[in-house]
Design a protein around this motif. Structure first.
Motif, PDB file in Angstrom:
ATOM      1  N   CYS A   1      -1.820  17.296  -2.904  1.00 45.80           N
ATOM      2  CA  CYS A   1      -0.739  17.554  -3.400  1.00 45.80           C
ATOM      3  C   CYS A   1       0.185  16.862  -4.637  1.00 45.80           C
ATOM      4  CB  CYS A   1      -0.160  15.661  -2.476  1.00 45.80           C
ATOM      5  SG  CYS A   1       1.327  15.348  -2.050  1.00 45.80           S
ATOM      6  N   VAL A   2       0.531  16.880  -5.271  1.00 45.44           N
ATOM      7  CA  VAL A   2       0.820  16.819  -6.590  1.00 45.44           C
ATOM      8  C   VAL A   2       2.206  16.285  -6.556  1.00 45.44           C
ATOM      9  CG1 VAL A   2       0.605  17.129  -9.047  1.00 45.44           C
ATOM     10  CG2 VAL A   2      -1.294  17.905  -7.760  1.00 45.44           C
ATOM     11  N   LEU A   3       2.424  14.759  -7.055  1.00 46.95           N
ATOM     12  CA  LEU A   3       3.750  14.561  -6.733  1.00 46.95           C
ATOM     13  C   LEU A   3       3.888  13.084  -7.620  1.00 46.95           C
ATOM     14  CD1 LEU A   3       5.036  14.140  -3.216  1.00 46.95           C
ATOM     15  CD2 LEU A   3       5.438  15.628  -4.755  1.00 46.95           C
ATOM     16  N   ASP A   4       5.698  12.598  -8.309  1.00 44.90           N
ATOM     17  CA  ASP A   4       5.577  11.471  -9.108  1.00 44.90           C
ATOM     18  C   ASP A   4       5.403  10.272  -8.298  1.00 44.90           C
ATOM     19  OD1 ASP A   4       7.498   9.225  -9.350  1.00 44.90           O
ATOM     20  OD2 ASP A   4       7.466  10.461 -10.943  1.00 44.90           O
ATOM     21  N   ARG A   5       4.586   9.434  -8.829  1.00 40.72           N
ATOM     22  CA  ARG A   5       3.940   8.255  -7.426  1.00 40.72           C
ATOM     23  C   ARG A   5       5.355   7.931  -6.839  1.00 40.72           C
ATOM     24  NH1 ARG A   5      -0.067   4.027  -9.635  1.00 40.72           N
ATOM     25  NH2 ARG A   5       0.724   1.491  -8.867  1.00 40.72           N
ATOM     26  N   ASP A   6       6.386   7.103  -7.149  1.00 43.49           N
ATOM     27  CA  ASP A   6       7.641   6.780  -7.028  1.00 43.49           C
ATOM     28  C   ASP A   6       7.993   7.869  -5.901  1.00 43.49           C
ATOM     29  OD1 ASP A   6       7.552   4.893  -8.812  1.00 43.49           O
ATOM     30  OD2 ASP A   6       8.498   5.172 -10.281  1.00 43.49           O
ATOM     31  N   VAL A   7       8.390   9.105  -6.308  1.00 41.98           N
ATOM     32  CA  VAL A   7       8.696  10.150  -4.947  1.00 41.98           C
ATOM     33  C   VAL A   7       7.440  10.098  -3.981  1.00 41.98           C
ATOM     34  CG1 VAL A   7       9.009  12.213  -3.855  1.00 41.98           C
ATOM     35  CG2 VAL A   7       9.525  11.173  -6.742  1.00 41.98           C
ATOM     36  N   ALA A   8       6.196  10.050  -4.197  1.00 40.69           N
ATOM     37  CA  ALA A   8       5.250   9.930  -3.043  1.00 40.69           C
ATOM     38  C   ALA A   8       5.557   8.294  -1.955  1.00 40.69           C
ATOM     39  CB  ALA A   8       3.381  10.361  -4.023  1.00 40.69           C
ATOM     40  N   ALA A   9       5.179   7.612  -3.358  1.00 38.33           N
ATOM     41  CA  ALA A   9       5.528   6.227  -2.017  1.00 38.33           C
ATOM     42  C   ALA A   9       6.879   6.535  -1.556  1.00 38.33           C
ATOM     43  CB  ALA A   9       5.892   5.572  -3.703  1.00 38.33           C
ATOM     44  N   ALA A  10       8.220   7.066  -2.025  1.00 43.51           N
ATOM     45  CA  ALA A  10       9.390   7.363  -1.130  1.00 43.51           C
ATOM     46  C   ALA A  10       8.695   8.308   0.527  1.00 43.51           C
ATOM     47  CB  ALA A  10      10.115   7.649  -2.142  1.00 43.51           C
ATOM     48  N   LYS A  11       7.962   8.870  -0.384  1.00 47.64           N
ATOM     49  CA  LYS A  11       8.029  10.052   1.421  1.00 47.64           C
ATOM     50  C   LYS A  11       6.786   8.867   2.433  1.00 47.64           C
ATOM     51  CE  LYS A  11       7.938  14.513  -0.752  1.00 47.64           C
ATOM     52  NZ  LYS A  11       9.153  15.128   0.319  1.00 47.64           N
TER      53      LYS A  11
ATOM     54  N   GLY B   1       0.300  -1.286  -0.216  1.00 46.13           N
ATOM     55  CA  GLY B   1       0.133  -0.104   0.013  1.00 46.13           C
ATOM     56  C   GLY B   1       0.781   1.279   0.358  1.00 46.13           C
ATOM     57  N   THR B   2       2.561   1.122  -0.475  1.00 42.19           N
ATOM     58  CA  THR B   2       2.452   2.623   0.115  1.00 42.19           C
ATOM     59  C   THR B   2       3.054   3.718  -1.503  1.00 42.19           C
ATOM     60  OG1 THR B   2       4.762   1.779  -1.227  1.00 42.19           O
ATOM     61  CG2 THR B   2       4.665   1.383   1.275  1.00 42.19           C
ATOM     62  N   SER B   3       2.290   2.724  -2.389  1.00 40.30           N
ATOM     63  CA  SER B   3       1.965   3.967  -3.308  1.00 40.30           C
ATOM     64  C   SER B   3       0.622   4.010  -3.382  1.00 40.30           C
ATOM     65  CB  SER B   3       2.575   2.792  -4.719  1.00 40.30           C
ATOM     66  OG  SER B   3       1.187   1.690  -4.987  1.00 40.30           O
ATOM     67  N   GLN B   4      -0.361   3.972  -2.502  1.00 43.11           N
ATOM     68  CA  GLN B   4      -1.570   4.296  -2.774  1.00 43.11           C
ATOM     69  C   GLN B   4      -1.765   5.184  -1.253  1.00 43.11           C
ATOM     70  OE1 GLN B   4      -3.024   2.749  -5.225  1.00 43.11           O
ATOM     71  NE2 GLN B   4      -1.961   1.741  -5.292  1.00 43.11           N
ATOM     72  N   ILE B   5      -1.169   6.056  -0.281  1.00 41.55           N
ATOM     73  CA  ILE B   5      -0.933   6.641   0.445  1.00 41.55           C
ATOM     74  C   ILE B   5      -1.041   7.795  -0.249  1.00 41.55           C
ATOM     75  CG2 ILE B   5      -1.035   6.763   3.009  1.00 41.55           C
ATOM     76  CD1 ILE B   5      -0.478   4.065   3.308  1.00 41.55           C
ATOM     77  N   CYS B   6      -1.436   8.981   0.582  1.00 42.41           N
ATOM     78  CA  CYS B   6      -0.673   9.877   0.609  1.00 42.41           C
ATOM     79  C   CYS B   6      -0.220  10.650   1.252  1.00 42.41           C
ATOM     80  CB  CYS B   6      -2.323  11.105   0.027  1.00 42.41           C
ATOM     81  SG  CYS B   6      -1.824  12.629  -0.066  1.00 42.41           S
ATOM     82  N   PRO B   7       1.442  11.046   1.204  1.00 40.88           N
ATOM     83  CA  PRO B   7       1.939  11.519   1.559  1.00 40.88           C
ATOM     84  C   PRO B   7       1.703  12.427   2.342  1.00 40.88           C
ATOM     85  CG  PRO B   7       2.945  11.856  -0.142  1.00 40.88           C
ATOM     86  CD  PRO B   7       1.306  11.126  -0.295  1.00 40.88           C
TER      87      PRO B   7
END
Length: 354
Positions: A329-339, A302-308
């Motif tokens: 919040c608008v980010l690259d999907r992978d960067v959002a997942a990293a956060k 679920g890390t790529s489905q959650i808003c950081p």
């Protein structure tokens, strides 16, 4: 090489002895039982007298480690994998286990200063030393790979941690970006296999048209092996450089605890294996440990489905590469997942939606 063939023969004979002893008498043969018989082996087979004694002992210890791994897998209930006999294509190295004692060289492999090293049973061998030895040499392994020979030294070096750092980063491993960090950096994947795929296919097609065992077949087979080795070297070089980059800059690195074996069985298996995530994480962990850094693994679900920013769960298809949430919040999907990965690794709390 003669020593390589003799050590392989000894490994297979020792394996056969263990199998026969258990099947016929229910008796376990230990590595020390077999090492005590090496004198009789040399008396019966004069060709073994020219092989360094510790090389033969290390060969038997190598078999013993294979059995230890077998029994530990049985105990854990995993697929056991009984030790196998080694053919010519599955035995490519032998080891001198002791080359240094009490501040001086006591075994083989000492650089002679003229671009050569001395190997017992072989003589003086030219070597291209790509960097000087550091620390205390412990073992020397002579290894054959893709038709080339390598001298691999294992050295004991002093522990030199990097200066402490309070910076932490989360990293998301992917295919469009090999690594995306919580700081917004992205690193493109090396795609070492993909870039060489056409060349590999041509060599494989040419190999399939040759008569098995002919000189042309052997030549093309060696060319194919060297192409694969070059791909592996390029991938490994990329992993080492990226891992060093991250370890030098951050005190804590958080990543997903990926099931790489499972991902390698999906429809994306070729790209997953080309990326080499498991190798990269192993290299990252080793470099971090030697530098006094901390590496933390968190569950990947679920890390790529959650808003950081707000913590809201928002289902996204794999094709959606931009994370856009109602909170703005608008980010690259992978960067959002990293956060999100960083927050999970540091036990941080999300925003109002957490």
């Amino acid at each position: 090489m003669r020593i390589l063939d003799l050590t392989r023969e000894l490994y297979n004979a020792a394996l056969q002895e263990r199998r026969d002893a258990w099947r016929k008498a229910g008796k376990s043969v230990t590595v020390y039982d077999q090492m005590r018989l090496l004198g009789e082996v040399k008396a019966a087979r004069p060709e073994y007298q020219g092989v360094y004694a510790q090389v033969l002992q290390e060969t038997l210890k190598r078999l013993d480690r294979a059995f230890q791994g077998f029994f530990s897998r049985v105990k854990r209930g995993e697929k056991a994998g009984y030790p196998r006999f080694r053919g010519r294509g599955w035995w490519d190295s032998f080891t001198f286990p002791q080359v240094w004692r009490e501040g001086k060289w006591v075994g083989p492999g000492k650089p002679l200063g003229n671009g050569k090293i001395k190997i017992p049973g072989v003589g003086h061998v030219r070597i291209k030393q790509h960097r000087p030895l550091e620390g205390v040499p412990k073992t020397l392994t002579i290894k054959r790979s893709a038709g080339c020979w390598y001298a691999v030294y294992v050295c004991e070096v002093s522990f030199q941690p990097l200066p402490p750092s309070d910076k932490a980063v989360g990293i998301d491993l992917g295919l469009s970006h090999f690594v995306a960090t919580s700081d917004g950096e992205t690193f493109a994947p090396p795609k070492a296999y993909r870039k060489a795929e056409v060349k590999l296919a041509r060599t494989q097609q040419a190999l399939s048209r040759k008569k098995r065992g002919s000189n042309r077949y052997k030549k093309l087979k060696m060319r194919l092996a060297r192409q694969h080795q070059k791909i592996a070297n390029r991938r490994r070089d990329f992993h080492h450089k990226l891992a060093r980059n991250l370890v030098n800059r951050y005190g804590t690195i958080v990543h997903e605890d990926l099931n790489t074996a499972g991902l390698a069985r999906t429809r994306l298996s070729k790209s997953v294996q080309d990326a080499g995530w498991a190798q990269f994480l192993a290299i990252l962990s080793a470099k971090a440990a030697s530098a006094g850094r901390r590496v933390v693994a968190v569950p990947p679900h679920g890390t790529s489905q959650i808003c950081p920013q707000c913590g809201r769960v928002q289902k996204k298809e794999l094709s959606e590469r931009i994370h856009a949430c109602e909170c703005g919040c608008v980010l690259d999907r992978d960067v959002a997942a990293a956060k999100v990965i960083l927050a999970l690794g540091l036990d941080g709390a999300f925003g109002g939606g957490g």
